[in-house]
Design an enzyme around this catalytic site. Structure first.
Site, PDB file in Angstrom:
ATOM      1  N   HIS A 123       0.807  -1.224   0.000  1.00  0.00           N
ATOM      2  CA  HIS A 123       0.000   0.000   0.000  1.00  0.00           C
ATOM      3  C   HIS A 123       0.838   1.271   0.000  1.00  0.00           C
ATOM      4  CE1 HIS A 123      -3.412  -2.580   1.925  1.00  0.00           C
ATOM      5  NE2 HIS A 123      -3.387  -2.681   0.609  1.00  0.00           N
ATOM      6  N   GLY A 250      -7.418 -12.017  17.127  1.00  0.00           N
ATOM      7  CA  GLY A 250      -8.642 -11.774  16.386  1.00  0.00           C
ATOM      8  C   GLY A 250      -8.785 -12.634  15.151  1.00  0.00           C
ATOM      9  N   CYS A 266       1.791 -10.565  17.951  1.00  0.00           N
ATOM     10  CA  CYS A 266       2.736 -11.010  16.927  1.00  0.00           C
ATOM     11  C   CYS A 266       4.156 -11.179  17.466  1.00  0.00           C
ATOM     12  CB  CYS A 266       2.736 -10.023  15.761  1.00  0.00           C
ATOM     13  SG  CYS A 266       1.133  -9.846  14.956  1.00  0.00           S
TER      14      CYS A 266
END
Length: 289
Positions: A123, A250, A266
């Site tokens: 991105h 999640g 993480c």
């Protein structure tokens, strides 16, 4: 095979050890420990108002004034952010010669700051600015100085942290905020990132897909995969017969096809890649067991 939430770290360690050419896809959950907020909760729903779209940014002066005013307050937090244990662990994976590619949805540059070099910024990068008229690029740091000079007093306002260099700055009249134009052609300036509603450049996607074709497994780190630009790579991995596992708190949009998911922060889940001195403290309540 559907994922099994709460799989222990040993399974992740075995997965990484069994595959020598990992294609790693990272998302916002990789950078939250560096102080950069994410957009979604553990169910994948928006925590806040969705970010500005490309169409609104280019089509409306007021939207651009609001965006750059908030960015004036939010950019310093991103600029000051430093890599956390997750970034360092993935850099260590590359140094071991076991990372085919690190494809990140993040725009903060923290993977490169941690030492990763085989990186594609899916991105784009928030530390760059591009002119939509002439294509000239400049640094976000330079634009920050121009924003400050054009808008005295704004930089000292109080604002809450928000994702991707944004800031919560409500109750202000943005109509007098001055947005600098391109220094070369007076064109419209935009962060050199892919906005919502904007397409990832085709060549960038193709380059990442070529790396996926050489990988023997895919590891998703800190991404909910709610955005198709990232999910498409999981779909491609499935077509190629490449196994996919995930790390992060999640649910993800690909839970039904993952081999497994480690439901842990993480940095903690990837700590086995780091030397003991670099490992983050474990948060027992956050690790599914």
């Amino acid at each position: 095979m559907a994922y099994a939430a709460g799989m222990d770290d040993a399974r992740l360690e075995d997965f990484v050890a069994a595959h020598r050419r990992l294609f790693v896809l990272t998302g916002a959950g990789c950078s939250t420990a560096s102080g950069i907020p994410d957009y979604r909760d553990e169910q994948g729903a928006w925590k806040r108002t969705p970010p500005v779209t490309y169409q609104a940014f280019v089509g409306d002066v007021a939207t651009r004034q609001r965006y750059w005013a908030r960015s004036l307050l939010g950019w310093p937090r991103v600029a000051a952010a430093r890599p956390n244990a997750a970034h360092r662990a993935l850099a260590a994976l590359e140094q071991q010669g076991r990372c085919e590619l690190l494809l990140t949805q993040n725009v903060d540059g923290l993977h490169q700051a941690a030492g990763s070099t085989a990186v594609i910024d899916l991105h784009g990068r928030l530390d760059g600015v591009v002119c939509l008229a002439c294509g000239a690029t400049t640094s976000r740091a330079r634009l920050q100085l121009r924003l400050q000079r054009a808008n005295p007093g704004w930089a000292s306002l109080e604002a809450g942290a928000a994702p991707d260099g944004d800031a919560d700055l409500e109750g202000r009249d943005f109509s007098l905020f001055q947005v600098p134009a391109c220094e070369r052609c007076e064109g419209l300036l935009k962060p050199d990132v892919v906005f919502f509603g904007e397409n990832v450049p085709r060549a960038r996607v193709d380059r990442a897909m070529a790396h996926l074709g050489r990988a023997d497994a895919m590891l998703v780190v800190g991404s909910s995969l709610m955005v198709y630009s990232g999910l498409r790579f999981v779909h491609a991995a499935m077509r190629l017969g490449v196994p996919v596992a995930a790390v992060g708190l999640g649910r993800t949009r690909a839970d039904d096809v993952l081999q497994f998911r480690v439901a842990a922060p993480c940095g903690e889940a990837l700590a086995f890649l780091l030397d003991d001195a670099e490992r983050p403290p474990v948060t027992p309540s956050a690790v599914a067991g």
